[in-house]
Design an enzyme around this catalytic site. Structure first.
Site, mmCIF file in Angstrom:
data_model
loop_
_atom_site.group_PDB
_atom_site.id
_atom_site.type_symbol
_atom_site.label_atom_id
_atom_site.label_comp_id
_atom_site.label_asym_id
_atom_site.label_seq_id
_atom_site.Cartn_x
_atom_site.Cartn_y
_atom_site.Cartn_z
ATOM 1 N N ARG A 48 -9.923 -37.576 18.886
ATOM 2 C CA ARG A 48 -9.566 -36.738 17.732
ATOM 3 C C ARG A 48 -9.624 -37.504 16.410
ATOM 4 O O ARG A 48 -10.125 -37.003 15.418
ATOM 5 C CB ARG A 48 -8.151 -36.197 17.961
ATOM 6 C CG ARG A 48 -7.602 -35.329 16.842
ATOM 7 C CD ARG A 48 -6.211 -34.853 17.176
ATOM 8 N NE ARG A 48 -5.417 -35.931 17.780
ATOM 9 C CZ ARG A 48 -4.247 -35.761 18.379
ATOM 10 N NH1 ARG A 48 -3.730 -34.558 18.474
ATOM 11 N NH2 ARG A 48 -3.593 -36.787 18.904
ATOM 12 N N LYS A 106 -0.167 -30.924 32.846
ATOM 13 C CA LYS A 106 0.682 -30.006 33.639
ATOM 14 C C LYS A 106 1.211 -28.848 32.829
ATOM 15 O O LYS A 106 1.314 -27.724 33.329
ATOM 16 C CB LYS A 106 1.842 -30.745 34.297
ATOM 17 C CG LYS A 106 2.655 -31.597 33.360
ATOM 18 C CD LYS A 106 2.278 -32.993 33.581
ATOM 19 C CE LYS A 106 2.466 -33.956 32.497
ATOM 20 N NZ LYS A 106 2.453 -35.326 32.935
ATOM 21 N N GLU A 130 -4.864 -32.924 40.270
ATOM 22 C CA GLU A 130 -3.928 -33.741 41.057
ATOM 23 C C GLU A 130 -3.061 -34.641 40.155
ATOM 24 O O GLU A 130 -1.861 -34.822 40.416
ATOM 25 C CB GLU A 130 -4.714 -34.613 42.041
ATOM 26 C CG GLU A 130 -3.866 -35.361 43.040
ATOM 27 C CD GLU A 130 -3.129 -34.454 44.013
ATOM 28 O OE1 GLU A 130 -3.778 -33.806 44.834
ATOM 29 O OE2 GLU A 130 -1.886 -34.372 43.936
ATOM 30 N N VAL A 133 0.616 -33.673 38.560
ATOM 31 C CA VAL A 133 1.916 -33.660 39.260
ATOM 32 C C VAL A 133 2.158 -35.008 39.941
ATOM 33 O O VAL A 133 1.433 -35.387 40.863
ATOM 34 C CB VAL A 133 1.989 -32.523 40.297
ATOM 35 C CG1 VAL A 133 3.331 -32.531 41.015
ATOM 36 C CG2 VAL A 133 1.769 -31.172 39.625
ATOM 37 N N GLY A 135 1.803 -38.212 39.082
ATOM 38 C CA GLY A 135 0.874 -39.333 38.938
ATOM 39 C C GLY A 135 0.016 -39.577 40.163
ATOM 40 O O GLY A 135 -0.815 -38.744 40.526
ATOM 41 N N ILE A 137 0.758 -39.736 43.340
ATOM 42 C CA ILE A 137 1.139 -39.172 44.656
ATOM 43 C C ILE A 137 0.208 -37.993 44.987
ATOM 44 O O ILE A 137 0.129 -37.041 44.213
ATOM 45 C CB ILE A 137 2.609 -38.686 44.666
ATOM 46 C CG1 ILE A 137 3.560 -39.836 44.353
ATOM 47 C CG2 ILE A 137 2.955 -38.046 45.999
ATOM 48 C CD1 ILE A 137 5.030 -39.438 44.298
ATOM 49 N N GLU A 191 5.986 -38.762 27.747
ATOM 50 C CA GLU A 191 5.074 -37.878 27.040
ATOM 51 C C GLU A 191 5.155 -38.180 25.549
ATOM 52 O O GLU A 191 6.159 -38.734 25.071
ATOM 53 C CB GLU A 191 5.476 -36.417 27.283
ATOM 54 C CG GLU A 191 5.197 -35.916 28.685
ATOM 55 C CD GLU A 191 3.714 -35.816 28.999
ATOM 56 O OE1 GLU A 191 2.936 -35.445 28.107
ATOM 57 O OE2 GLU A 191 3.335 -36.129 30.138
ATOM 58 N N LYS A 206 5.688 -29.159 36.590
ATOM 59 C CA LYS A 206 5.162 -29.665 37.864
ATOM 60 C C LYS A 206 5.685 -28.825 39.027
ATOM 61 O O LYS A 206 4.948 -28.543 39.984
ATOM 62 C CB LYS A 206 5.552 -31.131 38.040
ATOM 63 C CG LYS A 206 4.870 -32.035 37.020
ATOM 64 C CD LYS A 206 5.532 -33.396 36.961
ATOM 65 C CE LYS A 206 4.837 -34.299 35.958
ATOM 66 N NZ LYS A 206 5.582 -35.519 35.673
HETATM 67 N N1 LIG Z 1 0.577 -41.016 30.411
HETATM 68 C C1 LIG Z 1 0.863 -40.699 31.666
HETATM 69 O O1 LIG Z 1 1.415 -41.501 32.421
HETATM 70 C C2 LIG Z 1 0.481 -39.352 32.211
HETATM 71 C C3 LIG Z 1 0.765 -39.067 33.563
HETATM 72 C C4 LIG Z 1 0.369 -37.832 34.086
HETATM 73 C C5 LIG Z 1 -0.253 -36.902 33.265
HETATM 74 N N2 LIG Z 1 -0.464 -37.193 31.945
HETATM 75 C C6 LIG Z 1 -1.119 -36.164 31.114
HETATM 76 O O2 LIG Z 1 -2.385 -36.655 30.718
HETATM 77 C C7 LIG Z 1 -2.714 -36.128 29.438
HETATM 78 C C8 LIG Z 1 -3.038 -37.275 28.496
HETATM 79 O O3 LIG Z 1 -1.881 -38.083 28.367
HETATM 80 P P1 LIG Z 1 -1.954 -39.532 27.672
HETATM 81 O O4 LIG Z 1 -0.660 -40.176 27.981
HETATM 82 O O5 LIG Z 1 -3.220 -40.216 28.033
HETATM 83 O O6 LIG Z 1 -1.982 -39.112 26.123
HETATM 84 P P2 LIG Z 1 -2.235 -40.074 24.867
HETATM 85 O O7 LIG Z 1 -2.111 -41.509 25.261
HETATM 86 O O8 LIG Z 1 -1.375 -39.560 23.779
HETATM 87 O O9 LIG Z 1 -3.768 -39.821 24.504
HETATM 88 C C9 LIG Z 1 -4.206 -38.567 24.090
HETATM 89 C C10 LIG Z 1 -5.688 -38.651 23.777
HETATM 90 O O10 LIG Z 1 -6.141 -37.316 23.515
HETATM 91 C C11 LIG Z 1 -6.948 -37.347 22.359
HETATM 92 N N3 LIG Z 1 -6.950 -36.014 21.739
HETATM 93 C C12 LIG Z 1 -5.911 -35.269 21.331
HETATM 94 N N4 LIG Z 1 -6.332 -34.097 20.827
HETATM 95 C C13 LIG Z 1 -7.680 -34.100 20.936
HETATM 96 C C14 LIG Z 1 -8.702 -33.189 20.589
HETATM 97 N N5 LIG Z 1 -8.421 -32.014 20.032
HETATM 98 N N6 LIG Z 1 -9.999 -33.526 20.847
HETATM 99 C C15 LIG Z 1 -10.298 -34.713 21.407
HETATM 100 N N7 LIG Z 1 -9.373 -35.641 21.760
HETATM 101 C C16 LIG Z 1 -8.086 -35.328 21.517
HETATM 102 C C17 LIG Z 1 -6.324 -38.409 21.477
HETATM 103 O O11 LIG Z 1 -7.264 -38.809 20.525
HETATM 104 P P3 LIG Z 1 -7.001 -40.032 19.525
HETATM 105 O O12 LIG Z 1 -7.171 -41.279 20.372
HETATM 106 O O13 LIG Z 1 -8.060 -39.883 18.512
HETATM 107 O O14 LIG Z 1 -5.598 -39.861 19.008
HETATM 108 C C18 LIG Z 1 -6.013 -39.478 22.536
HETATM 109 O O15 LIG Z 1 -7.152 -40.272 22.791
HETATM 110 C C19 LIG Z 1 -1.523 -35.275 29.005
HETATM 111 O O16 LIG Z 1 -1.773 -33.946 29.350
HETATM 112 C C20 LIG Z 1 -0.383 -35.811 29.851
HETATM 113 O O17 LIG Z 1 0.608 -34.828 30.104
HETATM 114 C C21 LIG Z 1 -0.118 -38.393 31.405
#
Ligand SMILES: NC(=O)c1ccc[n+]([C@@H]2O[C@H](COP(=O)([O-])OP(=O)(O)OC[C@H]3O[C@@H](n4cnc5c(N)ncnc54)[C@H](OP(=O)(O)O)[C@@H]3O)[C@@H](O)[C@H]2O)c1
Length: 425
Positions: A48, A106, A130, A133, A135, A137, A191, A206
């Site tokens: 983004r 989720k 997968e 919910v 991570g 698991i 988050e 989840k």
């Molecule tokens: N972190 C965890 O442990 C974890 C575990 C399970 C599930 N999840 C899920 O995985 C997803 C990502 O989580 P994350 O922790 O990786 O988030 P994050 O570290 O905040 O990264 C979000 C990424 O999305 C990009 N982004 C946001 N809006 C966008 C758009 N409109 N177009 C293109 N790119 C866009 C951001 O771009 P920029 O780099 O330019 O800001 C960033 O690179 C979420 O749905 C979260 O609930 C995360």
């Protein structure tokens, strides 16, 4: 000996379009780099913010995710952004083009599952999630395929890594709530908006997703009781510890004796004999109770860059093999059962007016170190209605784990009658 070619690993890596390069997206990229023959190559990356410093050369990034969705030279799409509204737009667009997509979002899946199912049925695309919910698991595919025809009686567990991390740090090290939350964020477990974790909206999403695969029920997330830990104080952990208990946010999906399915997420006092007692820090656990298969426990890292990316990779492999979820138990007419009462401890400040919680019967009340503790049964619907007010007033509610069915005559304050005799622990 020569093997049939279908059994040999394919040499041609599939081209992946990666939308989002944060904790999970970068984790997936790095993980694929470290595997000797991953079978996938990240061909295009959309993010983004053009100003952000990146770990890869600038020419690797573009800023219009729609272009990836429209690029038919990409075999698979991975959506790992932190914005559920945009995520639904991207995934919807991709599914309407019949594409194969992996998401980790989720909140988006829980909110839009009926629409996502329709889009797959109408346009022939596939969505797997997968990583959404618990991570790493492997619980969704386990429920969807392995337990596709097993009548399950309960699915429960710790579905949120960052709140479990906060609770562990507060109890084991005496860390203050705000400090423990900051640590969870710094370590990439939380988050972007920590309310999702601490108010239990994340584990509720989840639980909603697992309800679809385990029981064929797709509840509206807003209808599911979610009590969080934003008001927790050291006294709550101390009182639980007097009985040798820890406090965990526990999600519970239950089959009731009349066949109804209930879903709830709440802090709970957990005894040492529970498989959840030893699940600490960012670890998650899921307990599955089958009528014929008996009890099962899965434990693993519920969040973090590599564990979550590992689940995304598992979905990429599943898509390569042509896998789709079966949703074998789906019943669109099934409604969320809420005719339950939970035994809870309601903790407020003794100098304040007691919170207006309608207990079923007279609660047991005591004052400890300037705090009021009231213990008794409260109806699911009452807790659901009051949870925002209680949070705003700094009142902490923790379940004992005991649940009773409400009597058919809901005016009976003593929970008497046959239905009230059923007890879940
Ligand atoms: N972190 C965890 O442990 C974890 C575990 C399970 C599930 N999840 C899920 O995985 C997803 C990502 O989580 P994350 O922790 O990786 O988030 P994050 O570290 O905040 O990264 C979000 C990424 O999305 C990009 N982004 C946001 N809006 C966008 C758009 N409109 N177009 C293109 N790119 C866009 C951001 O771009 P920029 O780099 O330019 O800001 C960033 O690179 C979420 O749905 C979260 O609930 C995360």
């Amino acid at each position: 000996m020569s093997l049939p070619s279908a059994l040999l690993p394919s040499t041609e890596p599939l081209r992946v379009g990666l939308i989002g390069f944060g904790c999970v997206g970068q984790g997936l990229y790095n993980l694929l780099e470290r595997l000797p023959a991953p079978g996938f190559t990240v061909a295009r990356i959309a993010v983004r913010n053009p100003q952000k410093a990146r770990s890869l050369p600038p020419e690797r990034f573009e800023f219009r995710a729609d272009a990836l969705i429209e690029d038919d030279s990409l075999d698979l799409l991975v959506e790992v952004i932190d914005d559920p509204v945009e995520a639904f737009r991207f995934v919807g667009l991709a599914l309407r083009r019949g594409r194969r997509v992996v998401t980790a979002n989720k909140a988006m899946v829980a909110r839009h599952l009926p629409a996502l199912l329709r889009q797959q049925a109408d346009y022939g695309g596939t969505l797997l999630y997968e990583a959404a919910v618990c991570g790493s698991i492997p619980i969704i595919r386990t429920l969807d395929t392995y337990f596709a025809t097993e009548p399950l009686t309960a699915v429960s567990g710790i579905f949120n890594g960052s709140s479990n991390y906060v609770l562990t740090q507060m109890r084991a090290r005496g860390t203050a709530y705000a400090e423990a939350l900051a640590e969870a964020q710094a370590r990439g477990f939380a988050e972007t908006d920590p309310t999702l974790d601490m108010a239990a909206f994340d584990p509720r999403a989840k639980a909603v997703i697992l309800a679809a695969h385990a029981f064929g029920l797709i509840p509206n997330p807003a209808d599911v009781l979610a009590l969080g830990i934003e008001s927790i104080a050291p006294i709550d952990l101390k009182q639980a510890a007097l009985a040798g208990h820890k406090i965990k946010i526990v999600a519970r999906l239950l089959t009731l004796p009349d066949g109804g399915i209930s879903v709830l997420v709440a802090p709970q006092r957990v005894a040492p004999d529970s498989p959840l007692f030893a699940v600490e820090d960012e670890f998650n656990a899921v307990l599955v109770e089958g009528t014929f298969a008996g009890p099962h426990a899965l434990r693993g890292r519920g969040a973090g860059s590599f564990p979550t990316a590992s689940a995304v990779l598992a979905d990429l492999n599943a898509l390569r093999a042509g896998f789709r979820y079966a949703y074998a138990k789906l019943d669109p007419h099934q409604a969320l059962a809420t005719d339950l009462a939970l035994e809870v401890v309601v903790r407020s400040y003794a100098r304040q007016r007691p919170p207006t919680v309608e207990f079923l019967g007279e609660p047991y009340a005591e004052i400890v170190e300037g705090y009021r503790f009231q213990t008794g049964y409260v109806a699911y619907t009452t807790l659901h209605r009051l949870c925002d007010d209680l949070r705003a007033d700094g009142v902490f509610v923790v379940g004992t784990g005991a649940i009773q069915l409400l009597p058919d005559d809901e005016t009976d304050p003593q929970l008497s009658g046959a239905r009230a005799a059923v007890r879940f622990q």
